[in-house]
Write a protein that holds these residues in place. Structure first.
Motif, PDB file in Angstrom:
ATOM      1  N   ARG A 354       0.826  -1.205   0.000  1.00 35.08           N
ATOM      2  CA  ARG A 354       0.000   0.000   0.000  1.00 35.08           C
ATOM      3  C   ARG A 354       0.862   1.257   0.000  1.00 35.08           C
ATOM      4  O   ARG A 354       1.878   1.344   0.695  1.00 35.08           O
ATOM      5  CB  ARG A 354      -0.915   0.015   1.230  1.00 35.08           C
ATOM      6  N   LEU A 355       0.417   2.232  -0.789  1.00 36.77           N
ATOM      7  CA  LEU A 355       1.141   3.507  -0.848  1.00 36.77           C
ATOM      8  C   LEU A 355       0.874   4.391   0.364  1.00 36.77           C
ATOM      9  O   LEU A 355       1.645   5.307   0.648  1.00 36.77           O
ATOM     10  CB  LEU A 355       0.749   4.273  -2.118  1.00 36.77           C
ATOM     11  N   ASP A 356      -0.253   4.144   1.053  1.00 38.87           N
ATOM     12  CA  ASP A 356      -0.589   4.997   2.189  1.00 38.87           C
ATOM     13  C   ASP A 356      -0.130   4.397   3.519  1.00 38.87           C
ATOM     14  O   ASP A 356      -0.605   4.787   4.586  1.00 38.87           O
ATOM     15  CB  ASP A 356      -2.101   5.252   2.232  1.00 38.87           C
ATOM     16  N   ALA A 357       0.805   3.463   3.471  1.00 37.75           N
ATOM     17  CA  ALA A 357       1.368   2.903   4.697  1.00 37.75           C
ATOM     18  C   ALA A 357       2.218   3.948   5.403  1.00 37.75           C
ATOM     19  O   ALA A 357       2.638   4.952   4.794  1.00 37.75           O
ATOM     20  CB  ALA A 357       2.206   1.664   4.357  1.00 37.75           C
ATOM     21  N   PRO A 358       2.496   3.763   6.689  1.00 37.65           N
ATOM     22  CA  PRO A 358       3.342   4.730   7.419  1.00 37.65           C
ATOM     23  C   PRO A 358       4.710   4.872   6.757  1.00 37.65           C
ATOM     24  O   PRO A 358       5.302   3.894   6.297  1.00 37.65           O
ATOM     25  CB  PRO A 358       3.454   4.113   8.814  1.00 37.65           C
ATOM     26  N   ARG A 359       5.202   6.085   6.738  1.00 36.98           N
ATOM     27  CA  ARG A 359       6.479   6.367   6.090  1.00 36.98           C
ATOM     28  C   ARG A 359       7.644   5.942   6.974  1.00 36.98           C
ATOM     29  O   ARG A 359       7.570   6.005   8.203  1.00 36.98           O
ATOM     30  CB  ARG A 359       6.610   7.868   5.795  1.00 36.98           C
ATOM     31  N   ASP A 360       8.709   5.519   6.328  1.00 37.62           N
ATOM     32  CA  ASP A 360       9.964   5.215   7.020  1.00 37.62           C
ATOM     33  C   ASP A 360      11.018   6.171   6.471  1.00 37.62           C
ATOM     34  O   ASP A 360      11.805   5.834   5.581  1.00 37.62           O
ATOM     35  CB  ASP A 360      10.369   3.759   6.786  1.00 37.62           C
ATOM     36  N   ASN A 361      11.005   7.397   7.004  1.00 35.52           N
ATOM     37  CA  ASN A 361      11.895   8.430   6.479  1.00 35.52           C
ATOM     38  C   ASN A 361      13.358   8.130   6.730  1.00 35.52           C
ATOM     39  O   ASN A 361      14.230   8.644   6.020  1.00 35.52           O
ATOM     40  CB  ASN A 361      11.539   9.792   7.085  1.00 35.52           C
ATOM     41  N   SER A 362      13.646   7.327   7.745  1.00 39.04           N
ATOM     42  CA  SER A 362      15.058   7.000   8.000  1.00 39.04           C
ATOM     43  C   SER A 362      15.637   6.180   6.855  1.00 39.04           C
ATOM     44  O   SER A 362      16.747   6.455   6.378  1.00 39.04           O
ATOM     45  CB  SER A 362      15.184   6.262   9.331  1.00 39.04           C
ATOM     46  N   LYS A 363      14.886   5.171   6.397  1.00 38.39           N
ATOM     47  CA  LYS A 363      15.356   4.384   5.250  1.00 38.39           C
ATOM     48  C   LYS A 363      15.397   5.226   3.981  1.00 38.39           C
ATOM     49  O   LYS A 363      16.326   5.110   3.169  1.00 38.39           O
ATOM     50  CB  LYS A 363      14.447   3.171   5.046  1.00 38.39           C
ATOM     51  N   THR A 364      14.382   6.069   3.806  1.00 36.90           N
ATOM     52  CA  THR A 364      14.335   6.913   2.610  1.00 36.90           C
ATOM     53  C   THR A 364      15.533   7.843   2.556  1.00 36.90           C
ATOM     54  O   THR A 364      16.193   7.967   1.521  1.00 36.90           O
ATOM     55  CB  THR A 364      13.026   7.731   2.594  1.00 36.90           C
ATOM     56  N   SER A 365      15.807   8.526   3.658  1.00 39.25           N
ATOM     57  CA  SER A 365      16.929   9.471   3.668  1.00 39.25           C
ATOM     58  C   SER A 365      18.259   8.748   3.502  1.00 39.25           C
ATOM     59  O   SER A 365      19.166   9.256   2.834  1.00 39.25           O
ATOM     60  CB  SER A 365      16.920  10.280   4.969  1.00 39.25           C
ATOM     61  N   THR A 366      18.380   7.558   4.075  1.00 45.39           N
ATOM     62  CA  THR A 366      19.635   6.806   3.950  1.00 45.39           C
ATOM     63  C   THR A 366      19.917   6.445   2.496  1.00 45.39           C
ATOM     64  O   THR A 366      21.032   6.649   1.988  1.00 45.39           O
ATOM     65  CB  THR A 366      19.582   5.535   4.806  1.00 45.39           C
ATOM     66  N   GLU A 367      18.898   5.897   1.795  1.00 46.87           N
ATOM     67  CA  GLU A 367      19.113   5.512   0.397  1.00 46.87           C
ATOM     68  C   GLU A 367      19.327   6.732  -0.485  1.00 46.87           C
ATOM     69  O   GLU A 367      20.198   6.732  -1.364  1.00 46.87           O
ATOM     70  CB  GLU A 367      17.928   4.697  -0.114  1.00 46.87           C
ATOM     71  N   LEU A 368      18.538   7.786  -0.253  1.00 43.51           N
ATOM     72  CA  LEU A 368      18.666   8.979  -1.091  1.00 43.51           C
ATOM     73  C   LEU A 368      20.025   9.633  -0.909  1.00 43.51           C
ATOM     74  O   LEU A 368      20.683  10.007  -1.892  1.00 43.51           O
ATOM     75  CB  LEU A 368      17.555   9.968  -0.744  1.00 43.51           C
ATOM     76  N   LEU A 369      20.472   9.771   0.318  1.00 40.89           N
ATOM     77  CA  LEU A 369      21.768  10.400   0.565  1.00 40.89           C
ATOM     78  C   LEU A 369      22.917   9.510   0.106  1.00 40.89           C
ATOM     79  O   LEU A 369      24.013  10.007  -0.176  1.00 40.89           O
ATOM     80  CB  LEU A 369      21.900  10.760   2.044  1.00 40.89           C
ATOM     81  N   SER A 370      22.681   8.208   0.004  1.00 41.87           N
ATOM     82  CA  SER A 370      23.707   7.320  -0.564  1.00 41.87           C
ATOM     83  C   SER A 370      23.902   7.632  -2.047  1.00 41.87           C
ATOM     84  O   SER A 370      25.035   7.721  -2.528  1.00 41.87           O
ATOM     85  CB  SER A 370      23.316   5.857  -0.376  1.00 41.87           C
ATOM     86  N   TYR A 371      22.795   7.804  -2.760  1.00 45.45           N
ATOM     87  CA  TYR A 371      22.894   8.228  -4.158  1.00 45.45           C
ATOM     88  C   TYR A 371      23.558   9.593  -4.250  1.00 45.45           C
ATOM     89  O   TYR A 371      24.396   9.835  -5.130  1.00 45.45           O
ATOM     90  CB  TYR A 371      21.508   8.277  -4.799  1.00 45.45           C
ATOM     91  N   SER A 372      23.185  10.482  -3.352  1.00 44.18           N
ATOM     92  CA  SER A 372      23.772  11.821  -3.359  1.00 44.18           C
ATOM     93  C   SER A 372      25.289  11.762  -3.179  1.00 44.18           C
ATOM     94  O   SER A 372      26.040  12.446  -3.883  1.00 44.18           O
ATOM     95  CB  SER A 372      23.144  12.661  -2.243  1.00 44.18           C
ATOM     96  N   PHE A 373      25.727  10.927  -2.232  1.00 39.34           N
ATOM     97  CA  PHE A 373      27.160  10.777  -1.997  1.00 39.34           C
ATOM     98  C   PHE A 373      27.872  10.257  -3.245  1.00 39.34           C
ATOM     99  O   PHE A 373      28.963  10.723  -3.601  1.00 39.34           O
ATOM    100  CB  PHE A 373      27.388   9.822  -0.819  1.00 39.34           C
ATOM    101  N   LEU A 374      27.231   9.310  -3.916  1.00 41.09           N
ATOM    102  CA  LEU A 374      27.828   8.750  -5.143  1.00 41.09           C
ATOM    103  C   LEU A 374      27.938   9.830  -6.225  1.00 41.09           C
ATOM    104  O   LEU A 374      28.994   9.968  -6.877  1.00 41.09           O
ATOM    105  CB  LEU A 374      26.982   7.584  -5.634  1.00 41.09           C
TER     106      LEU A 374
END
Length: 516
Positions: A354-374
């Protein structure tokens, strides 16, 4: 000075710019993030949350305007002053009446999502609105001397933040990146969308971008008809940014078959590698920069040749949307995997995530900032080896695409971290009523971070705001010789202009007219 001489002087005023350092641009951008934190603390000083246009403009818009004008050479000082303003603003706002007019509507997301769709993401709303703000401020500010020339659009190579006659080095990339982010929504809502027949999707995409294409053509007619000063090395004689924006969504539709089977980053980097190879190992780059304008193609060579680079930016934005919009960054991968399993008659059919499930911003920020670092690793390596002058918005080459992706993924990542911090420091709800009648009452909804009301208003009618800003810019340039305006007059004009642009968004915040 007659009009012809002024036009030539104006073109010379914005030509030959070599840009600034990436570090300087990042420091100038810092005040945008600080203003979000200050806004959250000031608004938190009272309950319910106030909705005041003047307060929102003062905290969120004025610092951005100052960062690209009077304080462009001293960005850290401006950041310190913005932080210092937090206490007096909090003290003043805490004295406001603690009531809200009954007619005031509840703040809404920058895109309307149904119950089964993605929840509002304040970080994404703030990112898109700040990008739009910087864009609308710079398109007029660049015409005044108070706007430093090192921030103006680079002629061929270099890095800058400015718009010139409507387009900017960093801003145009951010526009395309943001367009890619939002284009992830229909794919996330229906993971089978990628496998749907191509022609119907292509027809729908062309119909949606038709207004952008029409605006691009209207802009050509207006610029040529009014003899408005223009810089043809941006995109060419007839090409402009609206046309680029209009072409990218249909191109993405044509790649849906590949997106369904390959990682989006692989597709984007593959297109980028082919484009850069053509620029580096064929006469394409020399043609784009130096060829005479003898036919329709050569007249618009910059806009056409830069398209693969902008498509790569759009796809990297799509990848980012797949990470930040759903509850978790792995949502799309799991949905596609479950969709494939449901097609197997030997496997039980199970519901998709489901798209309306509770957000996990910690995982989101970790993956996004990993791409950013790359991305930043590649950018720093390229700049260290060859310098800033290898970056070219005019060509949309590999260094420019990677820089745009690095900057925008970092910005969204920081906004997500600020949203997490806002949630952590938010006032705790009152203690639970343990009386015997407590269970008869519906529990209050969970508190979620919200983007500032002005940002939501800007996002609700993004395209209208952008068009209004362009019209206002043209009117100001036709009514005064901006190139000779003093700093005081320039700041007065820019403040009134920003109030008008934001005021239009604010006045229409309860309805969606047109959106970007």
């Amino acid at each position: 000075m007659n009009s012809d001489n002024y036009k030539e002087a104006k073109v010379a005023f914005v030509s030959g710019v070599v840009g600034s350092s990436i570090t300087q641009i990042n420091l100038i951008s810092l005040v945008s993030f600080i203003s979000i934190g200050v806004h959250a603390d000031v608004i938190r000083s009272r309950t319910p949350r106030p909705v005041s246009f003047v307060l929102e403009w003062t905290i969120l818009v004025l610092p951005v305007l100052l960062s690209v004008t009077l304080f462009a050479h001293r960005p850290l000082l401006l950041s310190a002053l913005t932080l210092a303003a937090q206490w007096p603003l909090t003290h003043i706002v805490s004295r406001f009446p603690h009531t809200r007019p009954s007619s005031e509507k509840k703040a809404q997301s920058s895109y309307d999502a149904p119950a089964s769709g993605p929840r509002s993401l304040a970080a994404l709303s703030s990112y898109r609105a700040h990008m739009m703000l910087l864009t609308t401020l710079a398109i007029l500010a660049v015409d005044f001397p108070v706007f430093p020339r090192f921030l103006a659009k680079c002629e061929s190579f270099g890095t800058s933040m400015s718009f010139i006659v409507g387009q900017m080095d960093l801003g145009v990339g951010a526009f395309v990146f943001s367009q890619g982010v939002v284009s992830a929504i229909p794919i996330l809502k229906d993971p089978a969308y990628l496998d749907a027949p191509l022609l119907p999707k292509l027809f729908v995409a062309i119909r949606k971008v038709a207004p952008l294409a029409a605006l691009g053509l209207v802009r050509v007619l207006l610029v040529k008809g009014t003899d408005y000063p223009e810089h043809v090395t941006e995109y060419g004689v007839h090409w402009n940014f609206f046309l680029t924006l209009a072409i990218l969504p249909p191109l993405q539709i044509l790649l849906h078959g590949a997106i369904a089977r390959m990682h989006i980053a692989s597709i984007a980097l593959g297109i980028l590698a082919v484009h850069q190879s053509a620029l580096s190992f064929t006469p394409l780059q020399s043609f784009a920069l130096n060829a005479p304008r003898t036919d329709l193609f050569s007249m618009n060579r910059e806009g056409i040749i830069s398209l693969p680079g902008y498509l790569a930016i759009h796809l990297l934005g799509l990848l980012t949307g797949m990470i930040v919009i759903p509850p978790t960054p792995s949502h799309f991968r799991r949905a596609r995997r479950q969709l494939k399993q449901n097609e197997d008659p030997n496997e039980p059919t199970r519901p998709l995530p489901r798209l309306d499930a509770p957000r996990d911003n910690s995982k989101t920020s970790t993956e996004l900032l990993s791409y950013s670092f790359l991305f930043w690793t590649f950018v720093v390596g390229i700049v260290f080896a060859r310098g800033n002058d290898v970056v070219s918005r005019r060509l949309a080459n590999m260094p420019y695409v990677l820089w745009t992706a690095a900057y925008n993924t970092t910005a969204i990542g920081i906004y997500i971290l600020l949203e997490m911090l806002q949630h952590i420091t938010a006032p705790r709800p009152p203690p639970r009523d343990e009386s015997k009648d407590a269970d008869l009452h519906e529990p209050p909804p969970p508190q979620v971070a919200q983007a500032p009301a002005l940002f939501e208003a800007i996002n609700r009618n993004g395209l209208l705001v952008f068009l209004f800003a362009n019209v206002m810019t043209g009117l100001v340039n036709l009514s005064m010789k901006t190139m000779y305006a003093g700093d005081a007059l320039a700041m007065i004009v820019l403040c009134v202009y920003s109030l008008a642009v934001c005021g239009v968004a604010w006045a229409l915040r309860g309805k969606r007219v047109i959106s970007l």
